[in-house]
Design a protein around this motif. Structure first.
Motif, PDB file in Angstrom:
ATOM      1  N   ASP A  73       1.107  -1.365  -0.351  1.00 48.44           N
ATOM      2  CA  ASP A  73       0.096   0.287   0.587  1.00 48.44           C
ATOM      3  C   ASP A  73       0.544   1.456   0.357  1.00 48.44           C
ATOM      4  O   ASP A  73       1.635   0.992   1.221  1.00 48.44           O
ATOM      5  N   CYS A  76      -0.209   4.913   2.327  1.00 45.80           N
ATOM      6  CA  CYS A  76      -0.698   4.016   2.921  1.00 45.80           C
ATOM      7  C   CYS A  76      -1.595   4.940   3.556  1.00 45.80           C
ATOM      8  O   CYS A  76      -3.059   4.916   4.702  1.00 45.80           O
ATOM      9  N   SER A  82      -4.438  -0.264   3.820  1.00 39.57           N
ATOM     10  CA  SER A  82      -4.596  -1.581   4.065  1.00 39.57           C
ATOM     11  C   SER A  82      -5.311  -2.339   4.944  1.00 39.57           C
ATOM     12  O   SER A  82      -4.710  -3.583   4.362  1.00 39.57           O
ATOM     13  N   GLY A  96       2.758  -1.225   4.092  1.00 42.19           N
ATOM     14  CA  GLY A  96       2.472  -0.447   3.550  1.00 42.19           C
ATOM     15  C   GLY A  96       3.500   1.055   3.781  1.00 42.19           C
ATOM     16  O   GLY A  96       4.452   0.480   4.481  1.00 42.19           O
TER      17      GLY A  96
END
Length: 214
Positions: A73, A76, A82, A96
């Protein structure tokens, strides 16, 4: 947000915000401001969009098992996306990254709150992704790439850590679509609210101004 008006906008009106100023902004106001108790488990449209199964099937006409896949991600924020990725891809490892240390702290708390343990978060820029030493099956980059000073460099960094059969899901905004943002930045520059590091007073004055506009 930059030191002067000349540097705030490129020749076509696009923002040229530097990464440090952006980091300060999201440390000060982590985004998205979605409560920890809000779960995406019943948001079927969002789950469909954020599962690797969907684009993999559209590309290959094959069903994919998400267990053991490594998902990124990128940008994020506070981790709601996420969490979407974790819910939509059972058994996948979630990584992330975000510029904001405050944001990744909140993201980690969010994922652990819902019982996801195979997750990790790093405060870093997209351009520095190769430093992680990881390769990804799926990279999700929602509402982030167009904020970078050099979106192409960000895209190239994501491609550099993508597995050969991996997929990147991202989006860009046109300058026309974000014109209202650029006009607001110009006004705040004229008001002297875009100079130097972001302070609480600047944030509060900006909020008061926007509230007054209704």
């Amino acid at each position: 947000m930059m030191q002067n008006q000349e540097n705030n906008f490129g020749s076509r009106g696009e923002s040229t915000v530097d990464l440090e100023t952006m980091r300060q902004q999201f440390d000060n106001a982590p985004y998205p401001a979605i409560p920890l108790e809000t779960s995406p488990r019943d948001d079927l449209d969002a789950l469909y969009i954020h599962t690797l199964v969907t684009p993999f099937y559209l590309r290959n006409q094959q069903i994919l098992e998400t267990r053991g896949k490594v998902l990124l991600d990128a940008g994020c924020g506070t981790g709601y996306t996420s969490l979407l990725l974790a819910e939509a891809n059972p058994g996948a490892r979630i990584v992330g990254i975000d510029l904001s240390e405050k944001s990744v702290e909140l993201a980690a708390n969010r994922l652990h709150h819902y019982g996801f343990e195979d997750v990790e978060f790093h405060a870093m820029s997209i351009e520095d992704l190769p430093q992680l030493g990881l390769e990804f099956d799926f990279i999700n980059c929602d509402e982030t790439l167009y904020l970078l000073p050099d979106p192409l460099a960000g895209l190239q960094a994501m491609k550099a850590v993508l597995k050969p059969e991996g997929i990147i899901r991202t989006n860009l905004h046109s300058s026309l679509q974000r014109d209202f943002c650029y006009r607001a930045q110009r006004v705040f520059t004229l008001m002297g609210l875009m100079e130097g590091a972001i302070e609480d007073l600047q944030v509060e004055l900006t909020r008061q101004f926007m509230m007054a506009l209704k």
